[in-house]
Design a protein around this motif. Sequence first.
Motif, short mmCIF file in Angstrom:
data_model
loop_
_atom_site.label_atom_id
_atom_site.label_comp_id
_atom_site.label_asym_id
_atom_site.label_seq_id
_atom_site.Cartn_x
_atom_site.Cartn_y
_atom_site.Cartn_z
N ASN A 208 0.84 -1.19 0.00
CA ASN A 208 0.00 0.00 0.00
C ASN A 208 0.88 1.25 0.00
O ASN A 208 1.86 1.33 0.75
CB ASN A 208 -0.91 0.00 1.23
CG ASN A 208 -2.03 1.01 1.11
OD1 ASN A 208 -2.33 1.49 0.02
ND2 ASN A 208 -2.65 1.35 2.23
N THR A 209 0.54 2.21 -0.84
CA THR A 209 1.33 3.43 -0.95
C THR A 209 0.97 4.40 0.17
O THR A 209 -0.19 4.77 0.34
CB THR A 209 1.09 4.11 -2.31
OG1 THR A 209 1.41 3.18 -3.35
CG2 THR A 209 1.96 5.35 -2.45
N LYS A 210 1.98 4.83 0.92
CA LYS A 210 1.77 5.81 1.99
C LYS A 210 1.86 7.23 1.47
O LYS A 210 1.02 8.07 1.78
CB LYS A 210 2.81 5.60 3.10
CG LYS A 210 2.69 6.58 4.26
CD LYS A 210 3.77 6.33 5.31
CE LYS A 210 3.68 7.33 6.46
NZ LYS A 210 4.76 7.09 7.46
N CYS A 211 2.87 7.51 0.64
CA CYS A 211 3.03 8.86 0.09
C CYS A 211 3.97 8.81 -1.11
O CYS A 211 4.70 7.84 -1.31
CB CYS A 211 3.56 9.83 1.15
SG CYS A 211 5.22 9.44 1.74
N VAL A 218 8.50 14.21 -8.84
CA VAL A 218 8.52 12.87 -8.25
C VAL A 218 9.96 12.40 -8.04
O VAL A 218 10.80 12.49 -8.95
CB VAL A 218 7.77 11.87 -9.15
CG1 VAL A 218 8.05 10.44 -8.71
CG2 VAL A 218 6.28 12.14 -9.11
N GLU A 219 10.21 11.87 -6.85
CA GLU A 219 11.52 11.27 -6.56
C GLU A 219 11.40 9.83 -6.07
O GLU A 219 12.40 9.15 -5.89
CB GLU A 219 12.24 12.12 -5.50
CG GLU A 219 12.57 13.52 -5.98
CD GLU A 219 13.23 14.38 -4.90
OE1 GLU A 219 13.55 13.83 -3.82
OE2 GLU A 219 13.41 15.58 -5.13
N GLY A 220 10.17 9.37 -5.85
CA GLY A 220 9.95 8.00 -5.42
C GLY A 220 8.67 7.89 -4.61
O GLY A 220 7.86 8.83 -4.55
N ILE A 221 8.47 6.74 -3.99
CA ILE A 221 7.30 6.54 -3.13
C ILE A 221 7.73 5.85 -1.83
O ILE A 221 8.78 5.19 -1.77
CB ILE A 221 6.20 5.68 -3.81
CG1 ILE A 221 6.69 4.23 -4.02
CG2 ILE A 221 5.74 6.29 -5.11
CD1 ILE A 221 5.58 3.28 -4.42
N GLU A 222 6.92 6.01 -0.82
CA GLU A 222 7.11 5.30 0.43
C GLU A 222 5.89 4.43 0.68
O GLU A 222 4.74 4.90 0.55
CB GLU A 222 7.29 6.27 1.60
CG GLU A 222 7.52 5.55 2.94
CD GLU A 222 7.69 6.49 4.12
OE1 GLU A 222 7.68 6.02 5.27
OE2 GLU A 222 7.82 7.73 3.87
N LEU A 223 6.12 3.15 1.00
CA LEU A 223 5.03 2.23 1.28
C LEU A 223 4.65 2.28 2.75
O LEU A 223 5.41 2.78 3.59
CB LEU A 223 5.43 0.81 0.88
CG LEU A 223 5.83 0.60 -0.59
CD1 LEU A 223 6.23 -0.86 -0.82
CD2 LEU A 223 4.71 1.00 -1.53
N GLU A 224 3.48 1.75 3.07
CA GLU A 224 3.00 1.75 4.45
C GLU A 224 3.94 0.99 5.39
O GLU A 224 4.04 1.31 6.57
CB GLU A 224 1.59 1.14 4.51
CG GLU A 224 0.49 2.00 3.94
CD GLU A 224 0.12 3.16 4.86
OE1 GLU A 224 0.74 3.29 5.94
OE2 GLU A 224 -0.78 3.94 4.50
N ASP A 225 4.64 -0.02 4.85
CA ASP A 225 5.55 -0.80 5.70
C ASP A 225 6.93 -0.14 5.85
O ASP A 225 7.85 -0.72 6.43
CB ASP A 225 5.71 -2.23 5.16
CG ASP A 225 6.28 -2.28 3.75
OD1 ASP A 225 6.77 -1.23 3.26
OD2 ASP A 225 6.25 -3.35 3.13
#
Length: 600
Positions: A208-211, A218-225
């Motif tokens: 799940n995508t957190k942010c 865009v530089e990347g994504i952070e997941l909920e984990d």
Amino acid sequence: MTQKLVIIGNGMAPGRMLENLFETAPGLYDVTIFNAEPRVNYDRIMLSPVLSGEKSYEDIVIHNDEWYAANNVTLHKGAKVTGIDRDRKTVTSENGITASYDRLVIATGSLPFIIPVPGHQLPGVLAYRDLDDVTKMLEIAEGKGRAIVIGAGLLGLEAAYGLKRQGMDVTVIHLMPTIMERQLDPAAAYLLEKALNERGIDIITKANTKCILGEEKVEGIELEDGRVIKGDMVVMAVGIRPASGLAKEAGIAVNRGIVVDDGMMTSDASIYALGECAEHRGLCYGLVAPLYESARVLADRLCGGSAEYHGSVTNTKLKVTGINLFSAGDFAEGDDREEIVLRDATAGVYKRLILKENRIIGAVLYGETADGSWFFDLMKKSTDISAMRETLIFGQAYQGGSPLDPMAAVAALPDDAEICGCNGVCKGKITSAITSKGLASLDDVRAHTKASASCGNCTGLVEQLMTLTLGDSYNPAAVQPMCKCTDLGHDDVRRLIKAKGLKTIPAVMQELEWKTSCGCAKCRPALNYYLVCDFPDEYADDYQSRYINERVHANIQKDGTYSVVPRMWGGVTSSSELRAIADVVDKFEIPMVKVTGGQR
């Protein structure tokens, strides 16, 4: 008196509706179309091959400007409609164009869903719905880097494949435990994920995508984990919703989509809805086949007929080169259901049929999908398969207990069996067109029926129908000439250039007995390219031919001149560039100037 028909939207569904309307009653309506996009009608299901580089925009155009002119259609490009006045029966666009109607068709399509996580408004966060989205992806892909695709459904995986083909590293993020869970069971999903991994596409499920990370882009994504994935682009392919806002503002009945009856009529008797924006019997369809079926019904209604649309059974095919996948119907487990499964691990084949009361209600095929159309036909007609239960999974050619000639299996298909799912073309339409119009090539069949003109998965079936219909007179292996100037195909021309040591375009045309004095816009660029490749140190590049070859940077006119769309890289320009464009406009008295930051 000619009635006025106004259409809001210029997608595939209204395009097919107009084809049927003009075929049945040409001249019945004075047609005006408002298109929010600044272009003609194109095949949206072919955006994936455009993204992957296998096709160009020109290859997927359905109706060019000449088609609209020939049918006396007024097309307003780049004219998004902002209001419908039902009392005055007019529509108005945001650029101030107003048109009155006797009948109005709303075909506004759908809107992509963007997950409202922090960072979702950053430059580089894209949807995947139209040609503009593809253009933006290709611009970012020029810098290679990594693309992150959120959503491993049909569109998400096709986007991932296309971006991988463009040289990017690709990671797919999916919330569910298996990919394409709405179309595939876990076994087929496993095989598909394995095949995509082998093509260099990373897939992370149960994520799940957190942010979305980044300050100015865009530089990347952070997941909920807590995992962080670096990237230069985020493509959201997590679903769509009907674009029904315009109808709702006009007081037309809207639920999830614009509510229509079996004649595609809305709550206003003068207004119809068609395509992804319409809701019929509680369902909104996002696949092209049901949209074409409803388009035929609406065309009949506009001609005064009484045809009815009763809904559609749909099937799914993935447009990824080298991966054969077919899915249709309901494949969930249940106590009242049986299943027939065939697995061939060596060949990478998986087939599963779901039965209820001796009728197929679902099918999943991976690796070998030739019988998809036959299974789909049995499912749509709710055919009792008791008599062929033991050999059903082996396909149509094996009915009777032993393998039959595949041609006999195709011959046994009923006339209403669907051959081309993309364009909703049945067997009877293809065979009758071949006979009545004297069609002798696959290109002829594509031009007159549209069968095999989109994803191409049905090409084998279409060629088998041509063989059955034309007999020995049809030779699918016959060489297609490279142009009207010669009877030779590209392979033969290339072979003879090498064999005869031909090192100039005049030498090629003389020795290979060209039918014209100096070739044409098709053969000269090809010959120039072949000669440059074969004799790079001896052949002098023909820049005139190279210019012709690069005509995709412009649109050729009937008088031999070109209209050019200047590109402003990233939308950035300078006074000197603008002055240069202005000088050209003045010199040649150009009536219209367009600029774009898009790839040309």
